[in-house]
Enzyme design. Sequence first.
Site, PDB file in Angstrom:
ATOM      1  N   GLU A 216       0.879  -1.174   0.000  1.00  0.00           N
ATOM      2  CA  GLU A 216       0.000   0.000   0.000  1.00  0.00           C
ATOM      3  C   GLU A 216       0.916   1.223   0.000  1.00  0.00           C
ATOM      4  O   GLU A 216       1.481   1.582   1.027  1.00  0.00           O
ATOM      5  CB  GLU A 216      -0.908  -0.006   1.239  1.00  0.00           C
ATOM      6  CG  GLU A 216      -1.872  -1.182   1.310  1.00  0.00           C
ATOM      7  CD  GLU A 216      -3.007  -1.104   0.311  1.00  0.00           C
ATOM      8  OE1 GLU A 216      -2.999  -0.180  -0.535  1.00  0.00           O
ATOM      9  OE2 GLU A 216      -3.903  -1.957   0.361  1.00  0.00           O
ATOM     10  N   CYS A 250      -2.146   9.333   2.871  1.00  0.00           N
ATOM     11  CA  CYS A 250      -1.695   8.827   1.566  1.00  0.00           C
ATOM     12  C   CYS A 250      -2.678   9.118   0.445  1.00  0.00           C
ATOM     13  O   CYS A 250      -2.279   9.237  -0.715  1.00  0.00           O
ATOM     14  CB  CYS A 250      -1.412   7.329   1.651  1.00  0.00           C
ATOM     15  SG  CYS A 250      -2.837   6.328   2.119  1.00  0.00           S
TER      16      CYS A 250
END
Length: 470
Positions: A216, A250
């Site tokens: 990720e 993010c």
Amino acid sequence: MTNYSDNRYFKLFDKQKATQLVIGKTNYKERLKKLKALKLALEKTYKQEIRDALYNDFKKPHLETDLTEIYPVIDEINFVKTHLKSWLKNQKVDTPIALLGSSSWIKNEAKGVCLIISPWNFPVNLTFGPLVSAIAAGNTVVLKPSEMTPHTSKVMSNIVNAIFNKNEVALIEGDVEVSKALLKLPFNHIFFTGSPQVGKIVMKAAATYLSSVTLELGGKSPVIIDDTSHLDKAVKKIIFGKFLNAGQTCIAPDYVFVNESIKEEFVTRFKKQLKAFYSETPSSSHSFGRIVNQKHFKRLTGYLEDAISKKASIIVGGSSEEKDNYIEPTLVFDVSEDSDLMQNEIFGPILPVKTYTSTNEVINYINSREKPLALYIFSKNRKRINEIINSTRAGSTCINHNLLQFLNHNLPFGGSNNSGIGKSHGYFGFLEFTNQRSILKQHTIGAIDLLMPPYNNFKQKLVDLTIKWF
């Protein structure tokens, strides 16, 4: 055969390896019992300690802690609780007529010993979220949280030690050297959340043992605001998404494309809404956090100084306080393409704005860069929305909002190539930690049994018929 005796974590790994088949055989009730204990710890027993730890680490507001750290994990547990029984059932699949006399199914089995390396920006969420999936799938797990949020890591360590046997789940605190040592061990699966640069290091280490990985990662997630959008709502949502956690998210908007015709109106509404959220002095607002440490503070102020030196215009904000790792929410126009702000993922409360006149201009720009983790579109024009989606590639997209796609456990979460490999959340997270084992059982004599050696003309005719009709 590799000798791991000099690796200080091998004994722990070896104990988890010895336990993995026992854990893998547990039923859904036994797995849910562990998740229920984790839920109780987050929701009640350690809730205030988690809040205090995150505030001590980087002044994360309590409400943000509840909303972005505790709630997503509890929601993940609740989702798993609803569906795990069905996920663990053998999934029957059709068997082709050429294999008549047999049946086929898929068994979701645990991968084994797993390593989860989590980041500092949402340490509770991004440590325990993947852990929920790993436990649901029946794995043993080693957790390695970031050393940049030590107060939170300590609380998480206390939670893990109170709930789990180390042979099942263990948490190891420490710096990058700890991560390097762990990556030298032959884990069956590695789940990493962090930057693309470190993701490549993790993937290289995993390749030594052909360990599967979930990466990720991140990237520069663009926002597009066209001239049909509800501008008030768009600005409000973007400010929330960008400055939540002081921009250290993010999937936060990294830069914004604003249609040239609404540029001035965008700025006016941005200033008004920013003041409504954080007052005229965001440094004194209890709703705005801080940069995690001096290293990242200096990185971000360096980005801003670089942009200014290349003729960028600060429209809002721009101030900072080094002693408090505080950077004011900042809006920047006229940012040079070769500036640090446009070349690197920002990961902080600085928002560059670009203007455009045609949708193709935006599409071409996005496609000239690495695939983003998220892409956001604010528009009422369905045809234009579809054109942007069909002409670009991204890990996820949210229309007329931002960040919310992360909270829907029916959706896979993850990037594409540079922004990530593999998916998490819900069933997709469960699948990341399982091997989909193919099983076929022969019940009676089948066509293949008639085609075994010695070969002859009759058998050749049967093969010819099979090719033609089956």
